[in-house]
Design an enzyme around this catalytic site. Structure first.
Site, PDB file in Angstrom:
ATOM      1  CG  ASP A  83      -1.235   0.676   1.808  1.00  0.00           C
ATOM      2  OD1 ASP A  83      -2.387   1.788  -0.099  1.00  0.00           O
ATOM      3  OD2 ASP A  83      -2.220   1.569   2.510  1.00  0.00           O
ATOM      4  CB  SER A 140      -0.690   3.088   4.617  1.00  0.00           C
ATOM      5  OG  SER A 140      -0.581   1.665   4.878  1.00  0.00           O
ATOM      6  CG  ASN A 170       2.388   2.662  10.265  1.00  0.00           C
ATOM      7  OD1 ASN A 170       2.290   3.171  10.212  1.00  0.00           O
ATOM      8  ND2 ASN A 170       3.515   2.296  11.531  1.00  0.00           N
ATOM      9  CD1 TRP A 192      -1.337  -1.876   9.220  1.00  0.00           C
ATOM     10  CD2 TRP A 192      -1.946  -4.055  10.214  1.00  0.00           C
ATOM     11  NE1 TRP A 192      -3.126  -2.137   8.933  1.00  0.00           N
ATOM     12  CE2 TRP A 192      -3.618  -3.282   9.500  1.00  0.00           C
ATOM     13  CE3 TRP A 192      -3.133  -5.601  10.995  1.00  0.00           C
ATOM     14  CZ2 TRP A 192      -4.661  -3.527   9.030  1.00  0.00           C
ATOM     15  CZ3 TRP A 192      -4.203  -5.572  10.196  1.00  0.00           C
ATOM     16  CH2 TRP A 192      -4.834  -4.928   9.411  1.00  0.00           C
ATOM     17  CE1 TYR A 243     -11.076  -0.175  10.410  1.00  0.00           C
ATOM     18  CE2 TYR A 243      -8.473  -0.065  11.710  1.00  0.00           C
ATOM     19  CZ  TYR A 243     -10.101  -0.774  10.987  1.00  0.00           C
ATOM     20  OH  TYR A 243     -10.184  -2.087  12.400  1.00  0.00           O
ATOM     21  CG  ASP A 250      -3.503   4.989  -1.584  1.00  0.00           C
ATOM     22  OD1 ASP A 250      -2.299   3.882  -1.956  1.00  0.00           O
ATOM     23  OD2 ASP A 250      -4.774   4.813  -1.405  1.00  0.00           O
ATOM     24  CB  THR A 252      -7.137   4.014  -3.528  1.00  0.00           C
ATOM     25  OG1 THR A 252      -6.662   4.480  -2.978  1.00  0.00           O
ATOM     26  CG2 THR A 252      -8.163   3.877  -3.942  1.00  0.00           C
TER      27      THR A 252
END
Length: 387
Positions: free
Chosen positions: A84, A87, A89, A91, A129, A269, A272
């Site tokens: 992605d 963003s 991070n 996780w 979010y 992005d 998306t």
């Protein structure tokens, strides 16, 4: 700038670094109207977050999310992650899962006690979010991608997830590829460490998304360079606005001969699936392509009319990139099981355009952290991808 910070650290290591290819997968099923609506809600929150809240959104499972394999820990624990660029991070879900956490229970989970390279961090982790949140703790361990072992990578372990759209997702977690400036808790993103540890040649990565590919051959992410086989012609580069999201200035957006926006900002992005339009322009764009809202707010066009729809022109640094109705109209399944033709333009929830997979799927996209720029070129048709 990124390159100034890390060049000295990498000078002695770069000679033995690698150029890496990551095969991408995608769900092999048709999107639904319900899931398109969920994606639109996610996007509105992602780039229009509440004040004082860090925002990172989950993707909907039935959209064309492109994801791939990584491992974490020693011995390796296997995960599928969404790569992605919206963003920063990394996780993944963590064990033990709460009995009520269906998203955790239906995905691969990280077991810290089973890894000999796990390092206790003693810091909680949370991401807010649009339709919920996830929380857990930060961990540090070895993260391996395509055989490259990133030592001492810190990432989020989600022990509670409240977003229903993640339950049916084909991927386990998120691999953020934007800049550290927007990372929750200022965690160093894994791509930074791939470069500073000398595992790749240059801080450049690129996406080839196979729009007509299969679930196991969905495209390719290259780390450490660019693959000329995945595009035709030459790359058009444009500088990013600043190091946070991958944000650029677009010269203009036009629908046929009608100017829609002049000197506008857009975020590129991969997380998306569709094409985000600024809130104040959204209805006008739908009207311009002849899309009409149904009783649920979905913008549809008659499927037998799509060949007559106008062309969207995106002018970037003097080069025109076009999207035809074949690119921006999305066949979806409604609640009755019928196939309808939905507009691939969704409300970004703010003042920015979002060039998602509708655009990136047609145009090979290069993310260059060394020179703070993004490159685009027409994607090669039927280019070879890894198994």
């Amino acid at each position: 700038m990124f390159k100034l910070v890390i060049t000295i650290l990498c000078l002695a290591l770069i000679a033995d670094a690698a150029f890496v290819r990551i095969p991408l997968n995608k769900p092999n099923k048709r999107r639904s109207v319900k899931n398109i609506n969920a994606l639109a809600a996610v996007l509105r929150h992602k780039y229009n977050p509440r004040k004082n809240v860090t925002s990172e959104e989950l993707r909907n499972a039935d959209n064309d999310a492109y994801y791939g394999a990584i491992t974490i820990g020693t011995p390796p624990q296997h995960f599928q992650v969404l790569f992605d660029t919206g963003s920063s991070n990394l996780w993944i879900p963590g064990a033990p899962c709460a009995a009520s956490d269906e998203a955790c229970l239906t995905h691969n989970t990280y077991n810290a006690s089973a890894s000999s390279t796990y390092q206790l961090n003693n810091q909680s982790f949370a991401i807010q979010y649009g339709s919920g949140n996830l929380s857990g703790y930060l961990a540090t361990d070895t993260v391996t991608i395509s055989g490259l072992a990133v030592a001492n990578q810190t990432f989020g372990v989600a022990t509670a997830e409240s977003n229903a759209s993640f339950i049916a997702a084909n991927f386990d977690g998120i691999f953020g590829m934007a800049f550290q400036q927007i990372a929750v808790d200022n965690v160093v993103p894994p791509f930074y460490n791939l470069y500073t540890q000398g595992l790749i040649d240059t801080p450049v990565f690129a996406f080839y998304l196979a729009r007509n590919g299969t679930s196991s051959r969905g495209g390719e992410l290259t780390l450490g360079g660019v693959d000329p086989k995945h595009y035709v012609g030459t790359l058009t580069y444009v500088d990013i606005f600043y190091e946070s999201y991958w944000q650029i200035q677009v010269d203009s957006f036009s629908i046929d001969d009608t100017l829609v926006c002049l000197y506008c900002f857009a975020i590129v992005d991969t997380g998306t699936s569709l094409f985000g339009v600024p809130s104040d322009l959204y209805i006008g764009v739908q009207n311009a392509i002849g899309a009409r809202s149904d009783t649920f707010g979905n913008y549809l066009v008659p499927c037998n009319y799509t060949s007559y729809l106008p062309v969207l022109y995106v002018n970037i640094n003097g080069t025109s990139f076009n999207l035809t109705s074949d690119d921006y109209i999305v066949p979806v399944e409604n609640d009755k099981g019928d196939i309808v033709c939905m507009s691939g333009f969704i409300n970004s929830g703010g003042p920015v355009w979002v060039l998602g997979d509708v655009f990136i799927g047609k145009y090979y996209t290069v993310f260059d952290m060394e020179k703070d720029r993004i490159g685009f070129a027409p994607a090669a048709v039927n280019a070879t991808v890894l198994n």
